[in-house]
Design a protein around this motif. Sequence first.
Motif, PDB file in Angstrom:
ATOM      1  N   ALA A 126       4.751   0.256 -29.308  1.00  0.00           N
ATOM      2  CA  ALA A 126       5.690   0.141 -28.193  1.00  0.00           C
ATOM      3  C   ALA A 126       5.742   1.441 -27.393  1.00  0.00           C
ATOM      4  O   ALA A 126       5.739   1.420 -26.157  1.00  0.00           O
ATOM      5  CB  ALA A 126       7.070  -0.239 -28.701  1.00  0.00           C
ATOM      6  N   GLU A 127       5.742   2.581 -28.100  1.00  0.00           N
ATOM      7  CA  GLU A 127       5.785   3.886 -27.412  1.00  0.00           C
ATOM      8  C   GLU A 127       4.538   4.076 -26.538  1.00  0.00           C
ATOM      9  O   GLU A 127       4.626   4.544 -25.407  1.00  0.00           O
ATOM     10  CB  GLU A 127       5.912   5.038 -28.423  1.00  0.00           C
ATOM     11  CG  GLU A 127       7.269   5.119 -29.106  1.00  0.00           C
ATOM     12  CD  GLU A 127       8.456   4.993 -28.152  1.00  0.00           C
ATOM     13  OE1 GLU A 127       8.496   5.726 -27.140  1.00  0.00           O
ATOM     14  OE2 GLU A 127       9.338   4.139 -28.400  1.00  0.00           O
ATOM     15  N   TYR A 128       3.377   3.715 -27.094  1.00  0.00           N
ATOM     16  CA  TYR A 128       2.133   3.849 -26.315  1.00  0.00           C
ATOM     17  C   TYR A 128       2.121   2.903 -25.120  1.00  0.00           C
ATOM     18  O   TYR A 128       1.709   3.278 -24.021  1.00  0.00           O
ATOM     19  CB  TYR A 128       0.904   3.596 -27.204  1.00  0.00           C
ATOM     20  CG  TYR A 128       0.533   4.785 -28.067  1.00  0.00           C
ATOM     21  CD1 TYR A 128       0.260   6.033 -27.486  1.00  0.00           C
ATOM     22  CD2 TYR A 128       0.448   4.676 -29.453  1.00  0.00           C
ATOM     23  CE1 TYR A 128      -0.077   7.128 -28.271  1.00  0.00           C
ATOM     24  CE2 TYR A 128       0.113   5.776 -30.247  1.00  0.00           C
ATOM     25  CZ  TYR A 128      -0.151   6.994 -29.650  1.00  0.00           C
ATOM     26  OH  TYR A 128      -0.485   8.090 -30.416  1.00  0.00           O
ATOM     27  N   THR A 152       5.268  -7.002 -28.300  1.00  0.00           N
ATOM     28  CA  THR A 152       5.607  -6.003 -29.321  1.00  0.00           C
ATOM     29  C   THR A 152       7.101  -6.039 -29.636  1.00  0.00           C
ATOM     30  O   THR A 152       7.500  -5.960 -30.807  1.00  0.00           O
ATOM     31  CB  THR A 152       5.179  -4.593 -28.864  1.00  0.00           C
ATOM     32  OG1 THR A 152       3.821  -4.649 -28.432  1.00  0.00           O
ATOM     33  CG2 THR A 152       5.278  -3.596 -30.001  1.00  0.00           C
ATOM     34  N   CYS A 153       7.922  -6.172 -28.599  1.00  0.00           N
ATOM     35  CA  CYS A 153       9.376  -6.269 -28.818  1.00  0.00           C
ATOM     36  C   CYS A 153       9.722  -7.525 -29.610  1.00  0.00           C
ATOM     37  O   CYS A 153      10.657  -7.514 -30.423  1.00  0.00           O
ATOM     38  CB  CYS A 153      10.116  -6.263 -27.487  1.00  0.00           C
ATOM     39  SG  CYS A 153      10.105  -4.632 -26.713  1.00  0.00           S
ATOM     40  N   GLU A 155      16.031  -9.413 -26.573  1.00  0.00           N
ATOM     41  CA  GLU A 155      16.561  -9.136 -25.227  1.00  0.00           C
ATOM     42  C   GLU A 155      15.512  -8.377 -24.407  1.00  0.00           C
ATOM     43  O   GLU A 155      15.190  -8.748 -23.280  1.00  0.00           O
ATOM     44  CB  GLU A 155      17.840  -8.289 -25.314  1.00  0.00           C
ATOM     45  CG  GLU A 155      19.031  -9.017 -25.920  1.00  0.00           C
ATOM     46  CD  GLU A 155      19.457 -10.234 -25.099  1.00  0.00           C
ATOM     47  OE1 GLU A 155      19.462 -10.138 -23.854  1.00  0.00           O
ATOM     48  OE2 GLU A 155      19.766 -11.280 -25.702  1.00  0.00           O
ATOM     49  N   LYS A 156      14.999  -7.296 -25.013  1.00  0.00           N
ATOM     50  CA  LYS A 156      13.996  -6.457 -24.338  1.00  0.00           C
ATOM     51  C   LYS A 156      12.726  -7.272 -24.080  1.00  0.00           C
ATOM     52  O   LYS A 156      12.106  -7.159 -23.023  1.00  0.00           O
ATOM     53  CB  LYS A 156      13.651  -5.243 -25.209  1.00  0.00           C
ATOM     54  CG  LYS A 156      14.516  -4.036 -24.918  1.00  0.00           C
ATOM     55  CD  LYS A 156      13.868  -3.180 -23.823  1.00  0.00           C
ATOM     56  CE  LYS A 156      14.731  -2.000 -23.437  1.00  0.00           C
ATOM     57  NZ  LYS A 156      15.270  -2.086 -22.083  1.00  0.00           N
ATOM     58  N   ALA A 157      12.336  -8.085 -25.065  1.00  0.00           N
ATOM     59  CA  ALA A 157      11.123  -8.902 -24.927  1.00  0.00           C
ATOM     60  C   ALA A 157      11.231  -9.794 -23.690  1.00  0.00           C
ATOM     61  O   ALA A 157      10.288  -9.878 -22.887  1.00  0.00           O
ATOM     62  CB  ALA A 157      10.915  -9.746 -26.172  1.00  0.00           C
ATOM     63  N   ILE A 158      12.399 -10.414 -23.512  1.00  0.00           N
ATOM     64  CA  ILE A 158      12.622 -11.293 -22.358  1.00  0.00           C
ATOM     65  C   ILE A 158      12.491 -10.502 -21.057  1.00  0.00           C
ATOM     66  O   ILE A 158      11.844 -10.949 -20.102  1.00  0.00           O
ATOM     67  CB  ILE A 158      14.002 -11.990 -22.459  1.00  0.00           C
ATOM     68  CG1 ILE A 158      13.965 -13.046 -23.571  1.00  0.00           C
ATOM     69  CG2 ILE A 158      14.395 -12.630 -21.128  1.00  0.00           C
ATOM     70  CD1 ILE A 158      15.319 -13.578 -23.978  1.00  0.00           C
TER      71      ILE A 158
END
Length: 226
Positions: A170-172, A199-200, A207-210
Amino acid sequence: RTIGDRIGEAKASGNLGNTLKILGQFDEAVVCCQRHLDISQEQGDKVGEARALYNIGNVYHAKGKHLSWNTAQDPGYLPQEVKDTLQKASEYYERNLSLVKELGDRAAQGRAYGNLGNTQYLLGNFSEAIAFHKERLAIAKEFGDKAAERRAYSNLGNAHIFLGRFDVSAEYYKKTLQLSRQLKDQAVEAQACYSLGNTCTLLQDYEKAIEYHLRHLVIAQELGDR
């Protein structure tokens, strides 16, 4: 050949090899690139030799990718023929790398590291792929090559996924996203959002994935990419 210009013949053979590679005639391409290599070695032309080694690596890399498209499997789960082909690509890139190190050509080292990372990734050697892509990243930063830096982040994200290190991935991918916006490359930005969305999901942050998948959708619509 008529005027006995060996270096010229070598370069022409190399160009033929690269063209045949693009046409998907991989075996003929190898023959031409090998001629480039043989003449360069015979003439003591180290730069030509390095270029020829790199080109042969590229032919085997392209052939391996072409063969693996027909199988459409995850990295590492490849038919033997594909593995052998990618292994050959890797060997030629290694030879190219040691020669361009000797020549002190940092830019060429960066290209070799990137391609070594890609071949090792396809072979399912994810830790090796990560080591190569980190070298690629360092050289990209050295040269201020933002596009290469962006590709390295993306490749590092992909490799960490297969090692189950989703938080690192996720960071990359976030760095990929940042750079794609700097480079104003919307297609790559969409790709990064797609990777982050997946990845989320793996991290169970729905929530972030959406959010990321919606951003991907919006860009895909803007670009008219059905």
